[in-house]
Motif scaffolding. Structure first.
Motif, PDB file in Angstrom:
ATOM      1  N   UNK A 147      -2.041   4.641  -6.288  1.00  0.00           N
ATOM      2  CA  UNK A 147      -1.339   3.689  -5.439  1.00  0.00           C
ATOM      3  C   UNK A 147       0.121   4.032  -5.222  1.00  0.00           C
ATOM      4  N   UNK A 148       0.500   5.270  -5.518  1.00  0.00           N
ATOM      5  CA  UNK A 148       1.890   5.706  -5.365  1.00  0.00           C
ATOM      6  C   UNK A 148       2.110   6.332  -3.992  1.00  0.00           C
ATOM      7  N   UNK A 149       3.288   6.147  -3.462  1.00  0.00           N
ATOM      8  CA  UNK A 149       3.662   6.777  -2.203  1.00  0.00           C
ATOM      9  C   UNK A 149       4.178   8.186  -2.465  1.00  0.00           C
ATOM     10  N   UNK A 150       4.011   9.050  -1.462  1.00  0.00           N
ATOM     11  CA  UNK A 150       4.394  10.455  -1.603  1.00  0.00           C
ATOM     12  C   UNK A 150       5.045  10.937  -0.311  1.00  0.00           C
ATOM     13  N   UNK A 151       6.130  11.694  -0.467  1.00  0.00           N
ATOM     14  CA  UNK A 151       6.747  12.412   0.635  1.00  0.00           C
ATOM     15  C   UNK A 151       6.529  13.889   0.340  1.00  0.00           C
ATOM     16  N   UNK A 152       5.988  14.614   1.313  1.00  0.00           N
ATOM     17  CA  UNK A 152       5.673  16.034   1.124  1.00  0.00           C
ATOM     18  C   UNK A 152       6.553  16.856   2.055  1.00  0.00           C
ATOM     19  N   UNK A 153       7.141  17.892   1.502  1.00  0.00           N
ATOM     20  CA  UNK A 153       8.037  18.790   2.221  1.00  0.00           C
ATOM     21  C   UNK A 153       7.403  20.178   2.234  1.00  0.00           C
TER      22      UNK A 153
ATOM     23  N   UNK B  83       0.806  -1.204   0.000  1.00  0.00           N
ATOM     24  CA  UNK B  83       0.000   0.000   0.000  1.00  0.00           C
ATOM     25  C   UNK B  83       0.840   1.256   0.000  1.00  0.00           C
ATOM     26  N   UNK B  84       0.240   2.329  -0.455  1.00  0.00           N
ATOM     27  CA  UNK B  84       0.978   3.592  -0.534  1.00  0.00           C
ATOM     28  C   UNK B  84       1.178   4.224   0.843  1.00  0.00           C
ATOM     29  N   UNK B  85       2.149   5.117   0.888  1.00  0.00           N
ATOM     30  CA  UNK B  85       2.443   5.858   2.107  1.00  0.00           C
ATOM     31  C   UNK B  85       2.419   7.350   1.797  1.00  0.00           C
ATOM     32  N   UNK B  86       1.998   8.133   2.772  1.00  0.00           N
ATOM     33  CA  UNK B  86       2.084   9.582   2.704  1.00  0.00           C
ATOM     34  C   UNK B  86       2.863  10.023   3.929  1.00  0.00           C
ATOM     35  N   UNK B  87       4.008  10.637   3.672  1.00  0.00           N
ATOM     36  CA  UNK B  87       4.855  11.141   4.748  1.00  0.00           C
ATOM     37  C   UNK B  87       4.906  12.658   4.604  1.00  0.00           C
ATOM     38  N   UNK B  88       4.477  13.364   5.629  1.00  0.00           N
ATOM     39  CA  UNK B  88       4.530  14.821   5.647  1.00  0.00           C
ATOM     40  C   UNK B  88       5.711  15.238   6.514  1.00  0.00           C
ATOM     41  N   UNK B  89       6.629  15.986   5.915  1.00  0.00           N
ATOM     42  CA  UNK B  89       7.781  16.526   6.620  1.00  0.00           C
ATOM     43  C   UNK B  89       7.514  18.014   6.806  1.00  0.00           C
ATOM     44  N   UNK B  90       7.331  18.431   8.067  1.00  0.00           N
ATOM     45  CA  UNK B  90       6.939  19.805   8.345  1.00  0.00           C
ATOM     46  C   UNK B  90       7.953  20.498   9.247  1.00  0.00           C
ATOM     47  N   UNK B  91       7.854  21.821   9.289  1.00  0.00           N
ATOM     48  CA  UNK B  91       8.712  22.620  10.148  1.00  0.00           C
ATOM     49  C   UNK B  91       8.911  23.996   9.549  1.00  0.00           C
TER      50      UNK B  91
END
Length: 174
Positions: free
Chosen positions: A79-85, A9-17
């Motif tokens: 179905x793609x994973x995403x990293x958000x900055x 399964x896909x992942x969503x990672x939010x990188x915040x700051x």
């Protein structure tokens, strides 16, 4: 991110700051480890697509995050994973990301990047050819406006070297 416990399964990672804390360094380290060639989406890049001359107004913020979430939604739907900055200074944006992941059955993780203010000041002053045009005044403004994080998150201190940060990310997330 390691693979989901159920094996897929896909992942969503939010990188915040705040601006200048090193979110992109952390996000790139995470993207390299997410299974399935995750995309990295940066609000700094989306902002240049949406706003000609940024003033960091609330209207611009809304437009940037609406476009960002549209891009995230499309990728998760495939179905793609995403990293958000991005800063994700508003709790509603962090909640929206979590809800979007849930809608697609994606694993969601929130990573907050922090850094000593003197290091931030030096890094912002040294920026060249960077997609972010946030200066130290924007950092100070966002520091005042950053809404508390009330959901589970992983905190990474990026005050040291790139190698130290990468090691911290790997230890915390993998």
């Amino acid at each position: 991110m390691s693979a989901r416990a159920d094996g897929g399964g896909p992942e969503l990672v939010v990188v915040c700051g705040l601006p200048g804390v090193g979110k992109t360094t952390v996000a790139e380290t995470i993207r390299e480890r997410v299974p399935g060639n995750a995309d990295l989406l940066r609000t700094d890049i989306v902002r240049t697509d949406v706003v000609d001359d940024p003033d960091y107004t609330e209207d611009e913020l809304r437009r940037v995050y609406d476009e960002l979430f549209s891009r995230v939604d499309a990728r998760l739907a495939r179905g793609e994973s995403v990293v958000v900055d991005g800063t994700f200074k508003r709790a509603m944006h962090r909640e929206r990301a979590r809800d979007l992941a849930a809608q697609h059955g994606a694993t969601f993780r929130l990573v907050r990047v922090e850094c000593d203010e003197d290091v931030v000041r030096a890094r912002i002053a040294a920026r060249t050819d960077d997609a972010s045009d946030a200066d130290f005044d924007v950092y100070k403004l966002y520091k005042e406006e950053f809404e508390p994080i009330e959901q589970p998150c992983i905190t990474i201190d990026n005050s040291g070297s790139t190698a130290q940060t990468r090691e911290c990310v790997i230890d915390a997330l993998y």
